[in-house]
Design an enzyme around this catalytic site. Structure first.
Site, PDB file in Angstrom:
ATOM      1  N   CYS A  42      86.418  69.673  23.420  1.00  0.00           N
ATOM      2  CA  CYS A  42      87.555  68.960  23.655  1.00  0.00           C
ATOM      3  C   CYS A  42      87.964  68.124  22.797  1.00  0.00           C
ATOM      4  O   CYS A  42      89.012  67.309  22.766  1.00  0.00           O
ATOM      5  CB  CYS A  42      87.461  68.361  25.429  1.00  0.00           C
ATOM      6  SG  CYS A  42      87.156  69.928  26.594  1.00  0.00           S
ATOM      7  N   SER A  65      92.307  69.325  34.745  1.00  0.00           N
ATOM      8  CA  SER A  65      93.449  69.529  33.553  1.00  0.00           C
ATOM      9  C   SER A  65      93.964  71.017  33.751  1.00  0.00           C
ATOM     10  O   SER A  65      93.203  71.771  34.010  1.00  0.00           O
ATOM     11  CB  SER A  65      92.680  69.124  32.439  1.00  0.00           C
ATOM     12  OG  SER A  65      91.682  70.007  32.166  1.00  0.00           O
ATOM     13  N   GLY A  73      82.202  69.405  25.905  1.00  0.00           N
ATOM     14  CA  GLY A  73      81.083  70.322  26.055  1.00  0.00           C
ATOM     15  C   GLY A  73      79.906  70.120  25.481  1.00  0.00           C
ATOM     16  O   GLY A  73      80.075  69.439  24.163  1.00  0.00           O
ATOM     17  N   ARG A  88     104.467  68.714  37.860  1.00  0.00           N
ATOM     18  CA  ARG A  88     105.057  69.123  39.211  1.00  0.00           C
ATOM     19  C   ARG A  88     105.745  67.918  39.764  1.00  0.00           C
ATOM     20  O   ARG A  88     105.273  67.097  40.310  1.00  0.00           O
ATOM     21  CB  ARG A  88     103.807  69.187  40.241  1.00  0.00           C
ATOM     22  CG  ARG A  88     102.783  70.563  39.881  1.00  0.00           C
ATOM     23  CD  ARG A  88     103.119  71.407  38.897  1.00  0.00           C
ATOM     24  NE  ARG A  88     102.204  72.692  38.922  1.00  0.00           N
ATOM     25  CZ  ARG A  88     101.221  73.214  37.993  1.00  0.00           C
ATOM     26  NH1 ARG A  88     101.438  72.368  37.035  1.00  0.00           N
ATOM     27  NH2 ARG A  88     100.623  74.052  38.294  1.00  0.00           N
ATOM     28  N   HIS A 145      96.044  70.061  28.854  1.00  0.00           N
ATOM     29  CA  HIS A 145      94.863  69.660  28.107  1.00  0.00           C
ATOM     30  C   HIS A 145      94.513  71.040  27.182  1.00  0.00           C
ATOM     31  O   HIS A 145      94.109  71.679  27.279  1.00  0.00           O
ATOM     32  CB  HIS A 145      93.661  69.595  28.742  1.00  0.00           C
ATOM     33  CG  HIS A 145      92.376  69.251  28.067  1.00  0.00           C
ATOM     34  ND1 HIS A 145      92.342  68.701  26.797  1.00  0.00           N
ATOM     35  CD2 HIS A 145      91.047  69.423  28.545  1.00  0.00           C
ATOM     36  CE1 HIS A 145      91.011  68.698  26.416  1.00  0.00           C
ATOM     37  NE2 HIS A 145      90.422  69.166  27.413  1.00  0.00           N
ATOM     38  N   CYS A 178      85.629  63.514  27.000  1.00  0.00           N
ATOM     39  CA  CYS A 178      84.346  64.030  27.569  1.00  0.00           C
ATOM     40  C   CYS A 178      84.409  65.493  26.785  1.00  0.00           C
ATOM     41  O   CYS A 178      85.342  66.084  26.523  1.00  0.00           O
ATOM     42  CB  CYS A 178      84.364  64.223  29.032  1.00  0.00           C
ATOM     43  SG  CYS A 178      85.725  65.162  30.016  1.00  0.00           S
ATOM     44  N   GLN A 213      81.124  73.419  32.380  1.00  0.00           N
ATOM     45  CA  GLN A 213      81.905  71.805  32.898  1.00  0.00           C
ATOM     46  C   GLN A 213      82.257  71.691  34.284  1.00  0.00           C
ATOM     47  O   GLN A 213      82.408  70.638  34.679  1.00  0.00           O
ATOM     48  CB  GLN A 213      83.158  71.859  31.827  1.00  0.00           C
ATOM     49  CG  GLN A 213      82.984  71.830  30.323  1.00  0.00           C
ATOM     50  CD  GLN A 213      84.061  71.320  29.612  1.00  0.00           C
ATOM     51  OE1 GLN A 213      84.824  70.657  29.863  1.00  0.00           O
ATOM     52  NE2 GLN A 213      84.096  71.940  28.198  1.00  0.00           N
TER      53      GLN A 213
END
Length: 390
Positions: free
Chosen positions: A90, A245, A378, A219, A346, A376, A156
């Site tokens: 990420c 995400s 993996g 939303r 994301h 953060c 994750q």
């Protein structure tokens, strides 16, 4: 040591899975942000020493060195401009920025575009592993890795649930954070806070060609009730799709240059790099590493958390920024002020440079000086980048 400057930072508006960007090839999506950087700064494309492209799922339409393909597809970059594609999960395009800054600070390059792209619609998350497994070609877990971590399939989702338990969070806290992300993203969108960072992508709309310029995942009708009604990802857990995400299509880019390049190309910097940090930690809980990477980054920069005006902590899952706030003692009001990945999406490899575009513009809007961004990743890795807005 030489200074690395940021001249511009752009991103596409996020596209939901199967949404408005689903019809755009990821190479063309990446080429669009590269072209936008050239057009907005006025620099000669031939002056670019390198393009460093973050991308996590480098298979299918993102295979074959997606960074180089994006350069070849771009209108304003000649074929003489090299490129490389990198995967730090990420944090891929945040690492692109850090590699670009390191190249400039070392004096080996003067003009580098750090970028990222991910079409999670066209190259689904995990597909580069699962498709090989289905063909009987094995998986990433080697015998020695299995020996060190027996029976563990690094996840994750499980890491996020572990953070919930370790830090004593509950679902209501996670859902409340998720709702706040949507509310902040709504306010930012309606006030025009994203206008300078988002570039339009031409898409085929229901009534013909149109420009996609608004993040699709927000939303506008989100409530605690609607978020709380979403099914949990595991029985007895606290994580749901609504407090994690969103799957997202998108691309982003940042132009990083040396002081010499500022003068040679008549460029105006908008920020300078203060600190570059990357650390590794527990690969099982995995997503907690931004807490400790932030400690190290602040120490190396000779700063305290109170010195930072705004923070962007990627909302991979709500417990990550909540744990970061708890650990650092940071001011919640300064965190992800325009919403985060729970509302905006994301797009994996594009998120690092995407967050930087948002951070710089948010600092400018509020008259802030220092910004901190962390992600953060993996494998239990985290990047931290500290900037000073100019």
């Amino acid at each position: 040591m030489a200074v690395a400057y940021i001249v511009d930072a752009v991103r596409t508006a996020g596209g939901r899975r199967g949404g408005k960007l689903a019809g755009t090839h990821p190479v063309d999506l990446a080429a669009a942000v590269l072209d936008a950087i050239i057009e907005r700064t006025g620099i000669d494309g031939a002056a670019v020493d390198d393009v460093i492209m973050g991308c996590v799922m480098q298979g299918g339409q993102q295979a074959g060195q997606v960074g180089r393909n994006a350069v070849l597809a771009a209108k304003h970059l000649p074929d003489s401009v090299p490129a490389v594609s990198i995967d730090r999960q990420c944090g891929s395009s945040q690492q692109s920025m850090q590699f670009a800054a390191q190249a400039v600070m070392s004096g080996t390059q003067d003009v580098v575009i750090a970028a990222g792209v991910e079409s999670m619609t066209r190259v689904p998350m995990g597909s580069t592993a699962t498709l090989f497994m289905k063909e009987g070609l094995g998986n990433y877990k080697s015998p020695h890795l299995e020996e060190k971590y027996p029976g563990i399939m690094f996840s994750q989702f499980m890491g996020a649930e572990m953070i919930v338990k370790k830090h004593g969070f509950n679902r209501e806290q996670l859902d409340s954070f998720a709702l706040e992300s949507h509310k902040r993203a709504i306010a930012a969108t309606q006030s025009g806070a994203f206008d300078n960072e988002i570039i339009g992508i031409e898409i085929e709309g229901p009534n013909g060609p149109e420009l996609h310029r608004t993040d699709e995942g927000i939303r506008y009708d989100a409530t605690m009730e609607s978020i709380g009604s979403v099914k949990l990802l595991q029985e007895g857990g606290a994580i749901s799709a609504a407090n994690a995400s969103q799957i997202c299509d998108g691309a982003s880019a940042v132009l990083i240059v040396s002081e010499a390049a500022l003068k040679e190309h008549n460029l105006t910097p908008i920020a300078r790099i203060v600190n570059l940090t990357v650390t590794g930690g527990d690969p099982v809980i995995m997503l907690e590493e931004p807490l400790f990477a932030t400690d190290r980054a602040l120490k190396r920069a000779g700063m305290k958390i109170e010195d930072i005006d705004l923070y962007e902590v990627n909302e991979a899952f709500a417990p990550v920024p909540l744990a970061w706030l708890k650990h650092t003692g940071a001011d919640h009001a300064k965190l992800n002020v325009n919403g985060g990945a729970i509302a905006l999406g994301h797009p994996l490899g594009a998120s690092g440079t995407k967050l930087m575009a948002t951070l710089i513009n948010a600092l400018k809007a509020r008259g802030g000086k220092y910004g901190l961004q962390t992600m953060c990743e993996g494998g239990g890795i985290a990047n931290v980048t500290i900037i000073e807005r100019l």
